[in-house]
Scaffold this motif. Structure first.
Motif, mmCIF file in Angstrom:
data_model
loop_
_atom_site.group_PDB
_atom_site.id
_atom_site.type_symbol
_atom_site.label_atom_id
_atom_site.label_comp_id
_atom_site.label_asym_id
_atom_site.label_seq_id
_atom_site.Cartn_x
_atom_site.Cartn_y
_atom_site.Cartn_z
ATOM 1 N N VAL A 13 14.472 15.511 -31.968
ATOM 2 C CA VAL A 13 15.129 14.000 -31.240
ATOM 3 C C VAL A 13 16.463 14.514 -30.537
ATOM 4 O O VAL A 13 17.325 15.252 -31.338
ATOM 5 C CB VAL A 13 15.528 13.273 -32.486
ATOM 6 C CG1 VAL A 13 16.162 12.095 -31.811
ATOM 7 C CG2 VAL A 13 14.363 12.682 -33.210
ATOM 8 N N GLN A 14 16.563 13.899 -29.359
ATOM 9 C CA GLN A 14 17.811 14.232 -28.514
ATOM 10 C C GLN A 14 18.089 13.096 -27.652
ATOM 11 O O GLN A 14 17.469 12.355 -27.580
ATOM 12 C CB GLN A 14 17.610 15.217 -27.599
ATOM 13 C CG GLN A 14 16.246 15.211 -26.446
ATOM 14 C CD GLN A 14 16.371 16.272 -25.394
ATOM 15 O OE1 GLN A 14 16.405 17.351 -25.724
ATOM 16 N NE2 GLN A 14 15.595 15.774 -24.262
ATOM 17 N N ALA A 15 19.318 13.079 -27.424
ATOM 18 C CA ALA A 15 20.111 11.776 -26.850
ATOM 19 C C ALA A 15 21.146 12.619 -25.889
ATOM 20 O O ALA A 15 21.655 13.581 -26.001
ATOM 21 C CB ALA A 15 20.646 10.948 -27.773
ATOM 22 N N ALA A 16 21.405 11.870 -24.619
ATOM 23 C CA ALA A 16 22.270 12.279 -23.606
ATOM 24 C C ALA A 16 22.924 10.916 -23.051
ATOM 25 O O ALA A 16 22.326 9.938 -22.804
ATOM 26 C CB ALA A 16 21.558 13.199 -22.497
ATOM 27 N N VAL A 17 24.252 11.159 -22.731
ATOM 28 C CA VAL A 17 25.000 10.156 -22.000
ATOM 29 C C VAL A 17 25.585 10.846 -20.842
ATOM 30 O O VAL A 17 26.195 11.878 -20.803
ATOM 31 C CB VAL A 17 26.036 9.487 -22.745
ATOM 32 C CG1 VAL A 17 26.573 8.509 -22.040
ATOM 33 C CG2 VAL A 17 25.192 8.691 -23.981
#
Length: 257
Positions: free
Chosen positions: A198-202
């Motif tokens: 699971v990954q997230a980016a902003v």
């Protein structure tokens, strides 16, 4: 070495399109496989590994919605694969052959302005047709490190006029690999467990470079947020929960010329 590729597409109506393509490919033997000396002996007469592939698919947008679907069937054949054989001199030869085929399914939905959700799934069936004695290519077995099932989900959203945010996950099913830990005994084939990343980016543009001024974008990214310990390669531990922070600095555009 010459390769070719051709494709065609047919639009059935405003919402549906058919497509097909076929082509060839090659992979040159590595420098080590060609010129190794000492414990193993390279083979300067190795031929490039060759492949032939074709695929056909359909794309459809559901009328009156922002939902689009795509389904693709693909088929690949590999020959002259380079294998290692300790009983020969030189040790590398073009023997192995394999096949891979499967189906890819993709769904994309524009939830609302600036928000997009997508899903992709791949079913892959691989088989070694001729292994040539190399444990990496065991006749009748799956190609190593090729999962039969893999899926990706992703949600992307704009943050006003300056930023974007994404949240995604990749699910990978079980797959075969080689375990070299009992060295000097021959490596054994093992099955690696499924894992989820699971990954997230902003991203956020602090300065947008208007009028030729500087551009400054701040970035933050998190990987393996659930700290899944599932291994991608046998006996190689994976990096746990990881955070990255950075920025991009550049000069703004003066506009069209």
């Amino acid at each position: 070495f010459a390769t070719w590729r051709a494709g065609a597409a047919w639009r059935l109506d405003e919402a549906t399109r058919l497509r097909a393509s076929a082509g060839t490919g090659f992979k040159e033997p590595t420098f080590f496989e060609t010129y190794a000396t000492g414990f193993v002996t390279g083979n300067p007469d190795l031929r490039p590994e060759r492949s032939f592939s074709w695929e056909g698919g359909i794309e459809h947008t559901v009328p009156g919605t922002s939902l689009s679907l795509a389904v693709t069937y693909f088929d690949q054949r590999f020959r002259d694969l380079v294998v290692y054989d300790f009983t020969r001199t030189p040790n590398y030869v073009n023997i192995a052959a394999a096949q891979a085929n499967g189906v890819e399914v993709g769904v994309e939905w524009i939830v609302r302005s600036g928000v997009v959700a997508s899903l992709a799934y791949t079913y892959l069936d691989t088989r070694v047709l001729d292994g040539g004695g190399d444990p990496t290519f065991e006749t009748g077995k799956r190609l190593i490190r090729r999962p039969a099932n893999a899926a990706t989900v992703r949600l992307a959203s704009r943050l006003g006029r300056r930023g974007t945010a994404t949240l995604g996950a990749r699910l990978v099913g079980d797959r075969d690999d080689l375990d070299f830990s009992p060295y000097p005994a021959p490596p054994g084939r093992v099955t690696l467990h499924p894992y989820t990343r699971v990954q997230a980016a902003v991203e956020y543009a602090v300065l947008q470079g208007r009028g030729g001024g500087p551009e400054l974008t701040l970035e933050a990214q998190g990987e393996n947020l659930l700290a899944d310990p599932g291994r991608e390669i046998a006996n190689f531990p994976v990096r746990g929960r990881t955070l990255f922070f950075g920025m991009r600095l550049g000069a703004g555009s003066q506009g069209p010329r």
